[in-house]
Design a protein around this motif. Sequence first.
Motif, PDB file in Angstrom:
ATOM      1  N   UNK A  27       0.811  -1.191  -0.073  1.00 29.94           N
ATOM      2  CA  UNK A  27      -0.198   0.032  -0.103  1.00 29.94           C
ATOM      3  C   UNK A  27       0.889   1.315  -0.108  1.00 29.94           C
ATOM      4  N   UNK A  28       1.894   1.304   0.800  1.00 30.81           N
ATOM      5  CA  UNK A  28       2.686   2.660   1.023  1.00 30.81           C
ATOM      6  C   UNK A  28       3.455   2.748  -0.439  1.00 30.81           C
ATOM      7  N   UNK A  29       4.042   1.848  -0.899  1.00 32.95           N
ATOM      8  CA  UNK A  29       5.095   1.971  -2.004  1.00 32.95           C
ATOM      9  C   UNK A  29       4.040   2.100  -3.067  1.00 32.95           C
ATOM     10  N   UNK A  30       3.025   1.594  -3.566  1.00 36.71           N
ATOM     11  CA  UNK A  30       1.948   1.832  -4.538  1.00 36.71           C
ATOM     12  C   UNK A  30       1.593   3.434  -4.470  1.00 36.71           C
ATOM     13  N   UNK A  31       1.346   3.884  -3.347  1.00 34.73           N
ATOM     14  CA  UNK A  31       0.779   5.244  -3.049  1.00 34.73           C
ATOM     15  C   UNK A  31       1.916   6.347  -3.096  1.00 34.73           C
ATOM     16  N   UNK A  32       3.052   5.702  -2.757  1.00 35.92           N
ATOM     17  CA  UNK A  32       4.045   6.862  -3.004  1.00 35.92           C
ATOM     18  C   UNK A  32       4.406   6.939  -4.567  1.00 35.92           C
ATOM     19  N   UNK A  33       4.514   5.779  -5.230  1.00 32.75           N
ATOM     20  CA  UNK A  33       4.789   5.955  -6.681  1.00 32.75           C
ATOM     21  C   UNK A  33       3.714   6.590  -7.368  1.00 32.75           C
ATOM     22  N   UNK A  34       2.332   6.171  -7.544  1.00 35.15           N
ATOM     23  CA  UNK A  34       1.570   6.826  -7.858  1.00 35.15           C
ATOM     24  C   UNK A  34       1.052   8.214  -7.577  1.00 35.15           C
ATOM     25  N   UNK A  35       1.303   8.509  -6.431  1.00 33.69           N
ATOM     26  CA  UNK A  35       1.205  10.198  -6.176  1.00 33.69           C
ATOM     27  C   UNK A  35       2.244  11.063  -6.776  1.00 33.69           C
ATOM     28  N   UNK A  36       3.337  10.347  -6.521  1.00 34.79           N
ATOM     29  CA  UNK A  36       4.788  11.199  -7.089  1.00 34.79           C
ATOM     30  C   UNK A  36       4.599  11.400  -8.574  1.00 34.79           C
ATOM     31  N   UNK A  37       4.181  10.460  -9.224  1.00 38.33           N
ATOM     32  CA  UNK A  37       3.962  10.278 -10.774  1.00 38.33           C
ATOM     33  C   UNK A  37       2.890  11.208 -11.217  1.00 38.33           C
ATOM     34  N   UNK A  38       1.879  11.276 -10.535  1.00 38.19           N
ATOM     35  CA  UNK A  38       0.654  11.926 -10.809  1.00 38.19           C
ATOM     36  C   UNK A  38       1.025  13.370 -10.672  1.00 38.19           C
ATOM     37  N   UNK A  39       1.757  13.940  -9.655  1.00 43.97           N
ATOM     38  CA  UNK A  39       1.999  15.176  -9.197  1.00 43.97           C
ATOM     39  C   UNK A  39       3.084  15.916  -9.953  1.00 43.97           C
ATOM     40  N   UNK A  40       4.093  15.212 -10.415  1.00 44.48           N
ATOM     41  CA  UNK A  40       5.190  15.605 -11.418  1.00 44.48           C
ATOM     42  C   UNK A  40       4.902  15.564 -12.783  1.00 44.48           C
ATOM     43  N   UNK A  41       3.817  14.327 -13.038  1.00 45.23           N
ATOM     44  CA  UNK A  41       3.675  14.260 -14.419  1.00 45.23           C
ATOM     45  C   UNK A  41       4.666  14.560 -15.611  1.00 45.23           C
ATOM     46  N   UNK A  42       5.410  13.469 -15.467  1.00 43.00           N
ATOM     47  CA  UNK A  42       6.581  13.361 -16.329  1.00 43.00           C
ATOM     48  C   UNK A  42       6.330  13.434 -17.764  1.00 43.00           C
ATOM     49  N   UNK A  43       5.162  13.094 -18.231  1.00 46.50           N
ATOM     50  CA  UNK A  43       4.933  13.025 -19.747  1.00 46.50           C
ATOM     51  C   UNK A  43       3.532  14.163 -19.935  1.00 46.50           C
ATOM     52  N   UNK A  44       3.274  14.780 -19.089  1.00 47.56           N
ATOM     53  CA  UNK A  44       2.351  15.954 -19.207  1.00 47.56           C
ATOM     54  C   UNK A  44       0.994  15.369 -19.790  1.00 47.56           C
ATOM     55  N   UNK A  47      -4.792  15.585 -16.444  1.00 50.06           N
ATOM     56  CA  UNK A  47      -5.571  16.660 -16.754  1.00 50.06           C
ATOM     57  C   UNK A  47      -6.708  16.633 -15.554  1.00 50.06           C
ATOM     58  N   UNK A  48      -7.329  17.618 -15.220  1.00 48.86           N
ATOM     59  CA  UNK A  48      -8.465  17.688 -14.181  1.00 48.86           C
ATOM     60  C   UNK A  48      -9.490  16.699 -14.476  1.00 48.86           C
ATOM     61  N   UNK A  49     -10.110  16.099 -13.541  1.00 47.87           N
ATOM     62  CA  UNK A  49     -10.956  14.993 -13.613  1.00 47.87           C
ATOM     63  C   UNK A  49     -10.548  13.816 -14.533  1.00 47.87           C
ATOM     64  N   UNK A  50      -9.345  13.576 -14.455  1.00 51.67           N
ATOM     65  CA  UNK A  50      -8.604  12.591 -15.175  1.00 51.67           C
ATOM     66  C   UNK A  50      -7.715  11.596 -14.549  1.00 51.67           C
ATOM     67  N   UNK A  51      -7.861  11.082 -13.421  1.00 49.18           N
ATOM     68  CA  UNK A  51      -6.977  10.667 -12.377  1.00 49.18           C
ATOM     69  C   UNK A  51      -6.153   9.149 -12.972  1.00 49.18           C
ATOM     70  N   UNK A  52      -5.249   8.769 -12.503  1.00 50.18           N
ATOM     71  CA  UNK A  52      -4.767   7.457 -12.707  1.00 50.18           C
ATOM     72  C   UNK A  52      -4.112   7.231 -13.832  1.00 50.18           C
TER      73      UNK A  52
END
Length: 115
Positions: A27-44, A47-52
Amino acid sequence: MTGNRFWDIQTISEGRVIRNVIKRRFPRTYAIIAESLESADPLDVVYPDNPDEYSDVVLEVMALLAPVGGRLDALSVDDIERIIREGIARCFGEEPDEARLARAVQSIRERSVSD
């Protein structure tokens, strides 16, 4: 170096089951990776209302973390960057924005060694 995808998900329900199992086991590893990628968005691609948008990348990264038992704190910053870059390449086949990738890696590293 870009390998083939580890996961061969055929249906939405199959993907949901795999994600739920991985989230429950790490749970912790998954959350860290998912939240970090979504926040930094390396591929741009976020978009709003389009998570994951990076959920497939997270699954690939989790497979790549198998040799260390899913433990991010066992990795150097360079190892984290290599694994994240590989996960992105397997899923998107594109190069990430380097500054955004660096933010994602830094976030992952900071969050994995805190607590």
